[in-house]
Enzyme design. Structure first.
Site, PDB file in Angstrom:
ATOM      1  N   ASP A   9      34.605  35.045  40.739  1.00  0.00           N
ATOM      2  CA  ASP A   9      35.443  35.042  41.786  1.00  0.00           C
ATOM      3  C   ASP A   9      35.775  33.573  40.882  1.00  0.00           C
ATOM      4  O   ASP A   9      35.290  32.196  41.666  1.00  0.00           O
ATOM      5  CB  ASP A   9      34.654  34.973  43.011  1.00  0.00           C
ATOM      6  CG  ASP A   9      36.026  34.602  44.032  1.00  0.00           C
ATOM      7  OD1 ASP A   9      37.008  34.829  43.628  1.00  0.00           O
ATOM      8  OD2 ASP A   9      35.487  35.123  45.274  1.00  0.00           O
ATOM      9  N   ASP A 105      41.569  38.489  40.477  1.00  0.00           N
ATOM     10  CA  ASP A 105      40.360  37.259  40.083  1.00  0.00           C
ATOM     11  C   ASP A 105      38.969  37.562  40.394  1.00  0.00           C
ATOM     12  O   ASP A 105      38.813  36.326  40.781  1.00  0.00           O
ATOM     13  CB  ASP A 105      41.158  36.044  41.135  1.00  0.00           C
ATOM     14  CG  ASP A 105      41.213  36.644  42.546  1.00  0.00           C
ATOM     15  OD1 ASP A 105      41.494  38.025  42.367  1.00  0.00           O
ATOM     16  OD2 ASP A 105      41.325  35.721  43.399  1.00  0.00           O
ATOM     17  N   GLU A 106      38.808  38.968  40.454  1.00  0.00           N
ATOM     18  CA  GLU A 106      37.068  39.146  40.558  1.00  0.00           C
ATOM     19  C   GLU A 106      36.982  40.323  38.932  1.00  0.00           C
ATOM     20  O   GLU A 106      37.434  41.391  39.219  1.00  0.00           O
ATOM     21  CB  GLU A 106      37.528  39.202  42.087  1.00  0.00           C
ATOM     22  CG  GLU A 106      37.159  38.704  42.964  1.00  0.00           C
ATOM     23  CD  GLU A 106      37.009  38.809  44.703  1.00  0.00           C
ATOM     24  OE1 GLU A 106      35.731  39.540  44.355  1.00  0.00           O
ATOM     25  OE2 GLU A 106      37.800  38.610  45.759  1.00  0.00           O
TER      26      GLU A 106
END
Length: 409
Positions: A9, A105-106
């Site tokens: 993350d 973003d993960e």
């Protein structure tokens, strides 16, 4: 062999990228926010300094400024964020082919059985490499399943590694609020809280029959997840995710005050959604609309379509029926959305004496022809007359803009 799943993350991703590219911002409170002029003026993310002022993602920028008068607001630059996401992806591919994106973003990684390093060693190496080579930080969860790995990456921030294993998960996971667990949203949290279930441990120890009574099969699934019984695999990096829904929504440049306004915007949204469906050779059977009034009160409604379709005229007609049946116009409308789900992958048209199928096929051929024109000359080269009734409302192209929040990491 016990699985070793990582969840990566990126910390405050958009804001972190902006502060990396603009060093003069690094010691100041920074938020990435939408355009107030186009009524998208909300916080998308903020840096660690801004977080100290209790700013909330999704709150209006004017409210954020009241909390933090020195707040610096930066407009989003999604192509740059995508570039950074892809650079991080290149690092992750050095460790495994099992990389499943969860958002820009993960993502999850499965590093089970690496011959040279443990999951802990890989996680630490990734954390250090991203910081040194990309210039931002990540938090990582390491666990034996995807659900707990996701909880681990959220547990400590920023720039941290949390290990959740079979020996400690009851101490870490069970004390967290139930809303922290993947697949539990606001509505489910509210229902669980109503019945006295506040933590993930409460879910894990709840009676099976009780969970099924209040949430159906999902209740039993959530109980399994709370007990660490998630066996879902991490997808291969080249395996495309099955499309489950296609939709677009918009916050309009002015409040919508009557059904004609609504139809103008639904026309643009339906054109985009149907075009995207045809692009993937899909036809859907369930239509959903979302409506938010000027007081930010939101509702969603859905209906079953008469037959699987990707024709915009049918989407507009049914969206308007849904809206008219469910909105009383006590308040103007600020934003609306339209989506289609339940795709029929084995379509065999059932012909009828009314000629409905033949009419749908003619419209579909017409819209495929229009798609070709738009692909060549742009989305505004040809439009429905309804959209031209108010170009102030219809002059946007969600077909091109629907990748604002892409999944590419």
């Amino acid at each position: 062999m016990e699985r070793e799943i990582l969840h990566i993350d990126c910390n405050k991703f958009y804001a972190s990228v902006e502060c990396y590219l603009h060093p003069e911002l690094r010691d100041k409170p920074v938020a990435v926010g939408g355009s107030e002029k186009s009524r998208h003026g909300i916080i998308l993310t903020k840096n660690e300094i801004a977080s100290k002022y209790n700013l909330i993602v999704g709150e209006p920028l004017w409210k954020a400024r009241q909390k933090c008068p020195d707040l610096i607001i930066v407009p989003p630059n999604f192509p740059v964020y995508m570039e950074f996401s892809q650079r991080i992806r290149k690092i992750l591919e050095d460790y495994t082919d099992l990389i499943e994106p969860f958002s820009l973003d993960e993502c999850w990684l499965d590093v089970t059985g690496d011959r040279y390093r443990t999951g802990y060693e890989i996680a630490e190496e990734i954390r250090k490499r991203v910081k040194e080579e990309i210039g931002i930080t990540v938090s990582i969860g390491l666990s034996f399943n995807k659900i707990f790995a996701k909880l681990g990456s959220d547990y400590k921030k920023p720039d941290a590694l949390t290990i959740i294993n079979k020996d400690n998960y009851k101490d870490i996971v069970w004390n967290l609020p139930c809303s922290d667990m993947l697949m539990i949203g606001k509505a489910t949290t509210k229902k669980l809280n109503h019945y006295g279930i506040f933590t993930i441990g409460d879910i894990a120890n709840a009676n099976d029959k009780f969970m099924k009574n209040i949430l159906g099969k999902n209740g039993l699934m959530l109980k399994r997840f709370a007990n660490g019984e998630d066996t879902s695999p991490v997808r291969h990096k080249d395996l495309s995710r099955e499309i489950k829904s296609i939709g677009n929504s918009t916050t309009t440049p002015r409040d919508l005050v009557n059904n004609n306004d609504i139809k103008v915007v639904f026309t643009v949204l339906a054109d985009s959604v149907s075009r995207r469906m045809r692009e993937h050779n899909l036809k859907g059977t369930t239509l959903a609309i979302s409506v938010r009034n000027k007081n930010l009160e939101t509702f969603t409604r859905q209906c079953r379509l008469p037959a699987p379709t990707n024709v915009s005229f049918e989407l507009i007609e049914n969206a308007m029926k849904l809206f008219a049946a469910n909105y009383d116009w006590k308040e103007p409308v600020r934003s609306i959305g339209l989506s289609v789900t339940d795709f029929d992958y084995d379509i065999v048209p059932q012909f009828d004496f009314s000629g409905t199928v033949q009419k749908r096929e003619k419209l579909e051929k017409l819209e495929y022809a229009v798609d070709k024109l738009k692909n060549r000359y742009g989305s505004f080269c040809i439009q429905k007359a309804t959209a031209l009734c108010d170009t102030g409302l219809s002059r946007f192209s969600p077909f091109e803009e629907h990748t604002v929040h892409p999944i590419c990491m």
